[in-house]
Design a protein around this motif. Structure first.
Motif, PDB file in Angstrom:
ATOM      1  N   ARG A 295     -10.859  27.757  88.591  1.00 22.95           N
ATOM      2  CA  ARG A 295     -10.503  28.665  87.494  1.00 22.95           C
ATOM      3  C   ARG A 295     -11.703  28.942  86.576  1.00 22.95           C
ATOM      4  NH1 ARG A 295      -4.997  28.816  86.050  1.00 22.95           N
ATOM      5  NH2 ARG A 295      -5.683  30.623  84.888  1.00 22.95           N
ATOM      6  N   PHE A 296     -12.739  28.103  86.666  1.00 25.52           N
ATOM      7  CA  PHE A 296     -13.893  28.195  85.777  1.00 25.52           C
ATOM      8  C   PHE A 296     -15.092  28.786  86.506  1.00 25.52           C
ATOM      9  CE2 PHE A 296     -11.127  25.224  83.809  1.00 25.52           C
ATOM     10  CZ  PHE A 296     -11.385  25.286  82.443  1.00 25.52           C
TER      11      PHE A 296
ATOM     12  N   ILE B  33      -3.479  28.119  78.120  1.00 28.50           N
ATOM     13  CA  ILE B  33      -3.604  29.312  78.965  1.00 28.50           C
ATOM     14  C   ILE B  33      -3.432  28.933  80.433  1.00 28.50           C
ATOM     15  CG2 ILE B  33      -5.230  31.073  79.800  1.00 28.50           C
ATOM     16  CD1 ILE B  33      -6.312  31.105  76.828  1.00 28.50           C
ATOM     17  N   ILE B  34      -4.091  27.878  80.864  1.00 31.54           N
ATOM     18  CA  ILE B  34      -3.973  27.443  82.260  1.00 31.54           C
ATOM     19  C   ILE B  34      -2.514  27.133  82.596  1.00 31.54           C
ATOM     20  CG2 ILE B  34      -4.532  25.565  83.860  1.00 31.54           C
ATOM     21  CD1 ILE B  34      -7.336  25.498  82.495  1.00 31.54           C
ATOM     22  N   LYS B  35      -1.835  26.435  81.706  1.00 28.80           N
ATOM     23  CA  LYS B  35      -0.438  26.057  81.933  1.00 28.80           C
ATOM     24  C   LYS B  35       0.470  27.279  82.061  1.00 28.80           C
ATOM     25  CE  LYS B  35       3.312  23.435  79.840  1.00 28.80           C
ATOM     26  NZ  LYS B  35       3.717  22.591  78.713  1.00 28.80           N
ATOM     27  N   HIS B  36       0.188  28.329  81.288  1.00 27.99           N
ATOM     28  CA  HIS B  36       1.063  29.504  81.257  1.00 27.99           C
ATOM     29  C   HIS B  36       0.533  30.683  82.084  1.00 27.99           C
ATOM     30  CE1 HIS B  36       2.514  27.143  77.858  1.00 27.99           C
ATOM     31  NE2 HIS B  36       3.678  27.682  78.150  1.00 27.99           N
ATOM     32  N   ASP B  37      -0.570  30.485  82.754  1.00 22.69           N
ATOM     33  CA  ASP B  37      -1.152  31.517  83.623  1.00 22.69           C
ATOM     34  C   ASP B  37      -1.048  31.036  85.073  1.00 22.69           C
ATOM     35  OD1 ASP B  37      -2.609  33.668  84.691  1.00 22.69           O
ATOM     36  OD2 ASP B  37      -4.539  32.759  84.205  1.00 22.69           O
ATOM     37  N   LYS B  38       0.184  30.877  85.540  1.00 20.40           N
ATOM     38  CA  LYS B  38       0.423  30.350  86.886  1.00 20.40           C
ATOM     39  C   LYS B  38      -0.139  31.261  87.966  1.00 20.40           C
ATOM     40  CE  LYS B  38       2.767  26.701  85.613  1.00 20.40           C
ATOM     41  NZ  LYS B  38       2.146  25.430  85.581  1.00 20.40           N
ATOM     42  N   ALA B  39      -0.241  32.547  87.687  1.00 19.93           N
ATOM     43  CA  ALA B  39      -0.777  33.498  88.666  1.00 19.93           C
ATOM     44  C   ALA B  39      -2.300  33.479  88.704  1.00 19.93           C
ATOM     45  CB  ALA B  39      -0.270  34.911  88.354  1.00 19.93           C
ATOM     46  N   ALA B  40      -2.912  32.660  87.870  1.00 12.42           N
ATOM     47  CA  ALA B  40      -4.370  32.547  87.793  1.00 12.42           C
ATOM     48  C   ALA B  40      -5.023  33.913  87.584  1.00 12.42           C
ATOM     49  CB  ALA B  40      -4.931  31.850  89.030  1.00 12.42           C
TER      50      ALA B  40
ATOM     51  N   LEU C 258       0.433  36.064  79.868  1.00  4.56           N
ATOM     52  CA  LEU C 258       1.002  34.734  80.071  1.00  4.56           C
ATOM     53  C   LEU C 258       2.488  34.809  80.386  1.00  4.56           C
ATOM     54  CD1 LEU C 258      -0.792  32.807  77.192  1.00  4.56           C
ATOM     55  CD2 LEU C 258      -1.505  33.084  79.580  1.00  4.56           C
ATOM     56  N   ARG C 259       2.960  33.792  81.096  1.00  2.37           N
ATOM     57  CA  ARG C 259       4.380  33.728  81.452  1.00  2.37           C
ATOM     58  C   ARG C 259       5.216  33.366  80.242  1.00  2.37           C
ATOM     59  NH1 ARG C 259       5.393  30.120  86.600  1.00  2.37           N
ATOM     60  NH2 ARG C 259       6.797  29.352  85.019  1.00  2.37           N
ATOM     61  N   GLY C 260       6.459  33.793  80.304  1.00  5.52           N
ATOM     62  CA  GLY C 260       7.404  33.439  79.256  1.00  5.52           C
ATOM     63  C   GLY C 260       7.329  34.388  78.070  1.00  5.52           C
ATOM     64  N   GLY C 261       7.854  33.925  76.958  1.00  2.47           N
ATOM     65  CA  GLY C 261       7.934  34.746  75.754  1.00  2.47           C
ATOM     66  C   GLY C 261       6.604  35.025  75.080  1.00  2.47           C
TER      67      GLY C 261
END
Length: 149
Positions: A146-147, A39-46, A97-100
């Motif tokens: 983030r936590f 999730i962290i990797k694909h949630d660039k917008a935080a 999340l970003r991407g597909g």
């Protein structure tokens, strides 16, 4: 198609500082920790804040909320004053999340009892298959914002 959250709208119980959605996860579960890293990797917008279910922050936030009986076996998402659990929470997370990964949200059309049956099967066996840690993961310094603490 709008899906129901677990229980009533609880916006009045959620602190004003919780403008961001919060993901509650099992902090000792290896599968759950891998999911958080994903999730962290694909949630660039935080978009999301994160809290282990075992943390004091989670206990404080969740103490007055209607929690499903199997919360220890479930990911929870607190979003827009509503609490979502199990597969509904996971799919609502995926759509941010970003991407597909957003495309997974189409599975929200599958009845929750079917989605949750698969979710519960994985949840019941997650320690046996993926293992568990003795304590919750400690986020790297660059991720601590983030936590919830």
């Amino acid at each position: 198609m709008k899906r129901k959250a677990h229980g009533p709208n609880i916006a009045h119980l959620v602190p004003l500082c919780m403008a961001q959605p919060v993901i509650f996860f099992d902090g000792v579960c290896n599968l759950c920790n891998a999911a958080v890293q994903f999730i962290i990797k694909h949630d660039k917008a935080a978009v999301f804040k994160l809290a282990a279910l075992q943390s004091a922050a989670a206990a404080q936030l969740l103490q007055s909320l209607p929690i499903p009986g199997d919360a220890a076996n479930s990911i929870l998402l607190l979003e827009d004053g509503k609490l979502y659990a199990r597969s509904t929470a996971a799919l609502r997370i995926a759509r941010h999340l970003r991407g597909g990964w957003k495309l997974l949200y189409v599975f929200i059309l599958v009845p929750a009892f079917l989605r949750d049956a698969v979710y519960k099967l994985v949840a019941r066996n997650r320690y046996r298959i993926w293992g568990k840690q003795d304590s919750c993961m400690v986020p790297a310094p660059e991720l601590q914002h983030r936590f919830l603490s």
